[in-house]
Design a protein around this motif. Structure first.
Motif, PDB file in Angstrom:
ATOM      1  N   PRO A  26     -67.100 -16.758 -15.113  1.00 63.66           N
ATOM      2  CA  PRO A  26     -67.782 -17.476 -16.207  1.00 63.66           C
ATOM      3  C   PRO A  26     -66.940 -18.599 -16.798  1.00 63.66           C
ATOM      4  N   GLY A  27     -65.610 -18.424 -16.829  1.00 66.79           N
ATOM      5  CA  GLY A  27     -64.747 -19.463 -17.368  1.00 66.79           C
ATOM      6  C   GLY A  27     -64.805 -20.731 -16.547  1.00 66.79           C
ATOM      7  N   GLU A  51     -67.945 -22.617 -17.365  1.00 66.18           N
ATOM      8  CA  GLU A  51     -67.824 -23.354 -18.624  1.00 66.18           C
ATOM      9  C   GLU A  51     -67.194 -24.719 -18.374  1.00 66.18           C
ATOM     10  N   THR A  52     -66.148 -24.763 -17.566  1.00 66.02           N
ATOM     11  CA  THR A  52     -65.520 -26.034 -17.204  1.00 66.02           C
ATOM     12  C   THR A  52     -66.497 -26.925 -16.460  1.00 66.02           C
ATOM     13  N   THR A 100     -69.729 -26.926 -16.597  1.00 73.00           N
ATOM     14  CA  THR A 100     -70.802 -27.400 -17.485  1.00 73.00           C
ATOM     15  C   THR A 100     -70.361 -28.629 -18.278  1.00 73.00           C
ATOM     16  N   HIS A 149     -73.567 -20.234 -11.792  1.00 66.35           N
ATOM     17  CA  HIS A 149     -72.789 -18.993 -11.886  1.00 66.35           C
ATOM     18  C   HIS A 149     -73.308 -18.039 -10.820  1.00 66.35           C
TER      19      HIS A 149
END
Length: 345
Positions: free
Chosen positions: A67-68, A71-72, A74, A88
């Motif tokens: 998930p991290g 985030e990057t 996105t 994801h």
């Protein structure tokens, strides 16, 4: 259209974390991206390959189970003018994801196999024994952790995991020591396990790597089903690449590299057969590949020690139909989670 999507630097506790993509120039050369193309970055990570592909004008479908990392991706996507599509998910499903995101077949697939430097640097992810942290190692942050495996797996199966996936010659001794210690109290921290391995097998002054390296490698691969996922990703790439599309795979240890090498050999070379057996029908060749790895030069190794063990293998898709998955012999020497007792047993 060329797109600027920012620098390859992230920030975390303690300041900026620099992630340097391995064999970047060679990967870009192998994929030969161009405007109008769609390329799957199946292991997005910090987006190093994706940035380079976007800079050449190609669209990128960035997949990651972490998930991290998404985030990057996105954040990067907001500056990409619609050319970066973060997803994801697992790269073993990249054919289904690519068809959904690109509306059909794609022009390229790149895979960087293994744990990212950011994951290693984050102590709370439990990938590294250089820093103390929870014994986790889950790339997706879900499912059984490394602690579950170490504390619950039967000793014989644990030895098998350490031997096969870590190529650890002292697997039996380590597994038996784990079994004895966990009867007193469970393993919860990375340095606790690393300390036990050191106590069991010791370390000679001439040893180049830490004694716990192979044990941690084996647990990480097992927890994340990395080899099984790689097999699924290679077959998925074969299914979703256009004729002329390119597959580039970067590996970091021998198990991964042997698997990729075998895949390209089976897909790009006819079996010579035997003069003692009847002629067999030729299998369709689905890739053209020299199947010779590209490795880092001295300059890259000096600037990025992680590249020392990296190997890039690449191939170009032919117009032959994808092979039936069941005919592949890639699974012959791979362990499977299905072969091992449930970690909750």
């Amino acid at each position: 259209m060329m797109v600027h999507v920012g620098e390859g630097e992230l920030h975390g506790e303690g300041g900026p974390l620099r992630h340097i993509p391995v064999l970047l120039d060679a990967v870009v050369a192998a994929l030969d991206p161009a405007p109008g193309q769609w390329i799957v970055d199946g292991t997005f990570g910090a987006g190093g390959y994706s940035r380079a592909l976007l800079a050449r004008g190609a669209g990128v479908i960035g997949i990651d189970r972490d998930p991290g990392a998404i985030e990057t991706a996105t954040v990067m996507a907001e500056a990409s003018a619609g050319l970066l599509k973060p997803v994801h998910g697992r790269f073993g499903d990249l054919d289904e994801i690519a068809r959904e995101q690109a509306g059909g077949l794609v022009d390229g697939v790149v895979l960087d196999i293994g744990v990212s430097s950011m994951q290693i640097d984050e102590a709370d992810r439990g990938f590294s024994f250089q820093k103390d942290g929870p014994l986790d190692m889950r790339m997706s942050r879900s499912g059984p952790s490394a602690a579950d495996v170490v504390n619950r797996l039967k000793v014989g199966d644990l030895a098998r995991v350490l031997n096969f996936l870590g190529e650890e010659r002292q697997a039996g001794r380590i597994a038996r020591a784990i079994e004895a210690r966990r009867a007193e109290r469970p393993f919860e921290r990375t340095l606790d396990l690393a300390g036990l391995v050191l106590k069991v097998i010791g370390r000679a002054p001439k040893d180049r790597i830490d004694p716990a390296t192979r044990t941690f490698q084996a647990l990480r691969i097992f927890v994340n089903d990395e080899l099984g996922e790689l097999v699924r990703a290679l077959i998925a790439a074969e299914n979703v690449l256009k004729p002329g599309g390119r597959l580039a795979v970067v590996t970091f240890h021998s198990l991964e590299d042997r698997l990729v090498k075998r895949f390209f050999r089976e897909r790009s070379e006819q079996d010579s057969g035997s003069r003692h057996l009847p002629d067999m029908a030729a299998k369709p060749l689905t890739f053209v590949s020299r199947n010779k790895p590209v490795t880092a030069d001295d300059a890259e190794i000096e600037g990025n020690p992680r590249s020392r063990s990296a190997k890039l293998r690449a191939g170009t898709r032919t117009d032959a139909a994808p092979r039936d998955v069941r005919s592949a012999s890639l699974f012959a020497d791979l362990p499977s989670l299905a072969d091992l007792p449930d970690t909750g047993a």
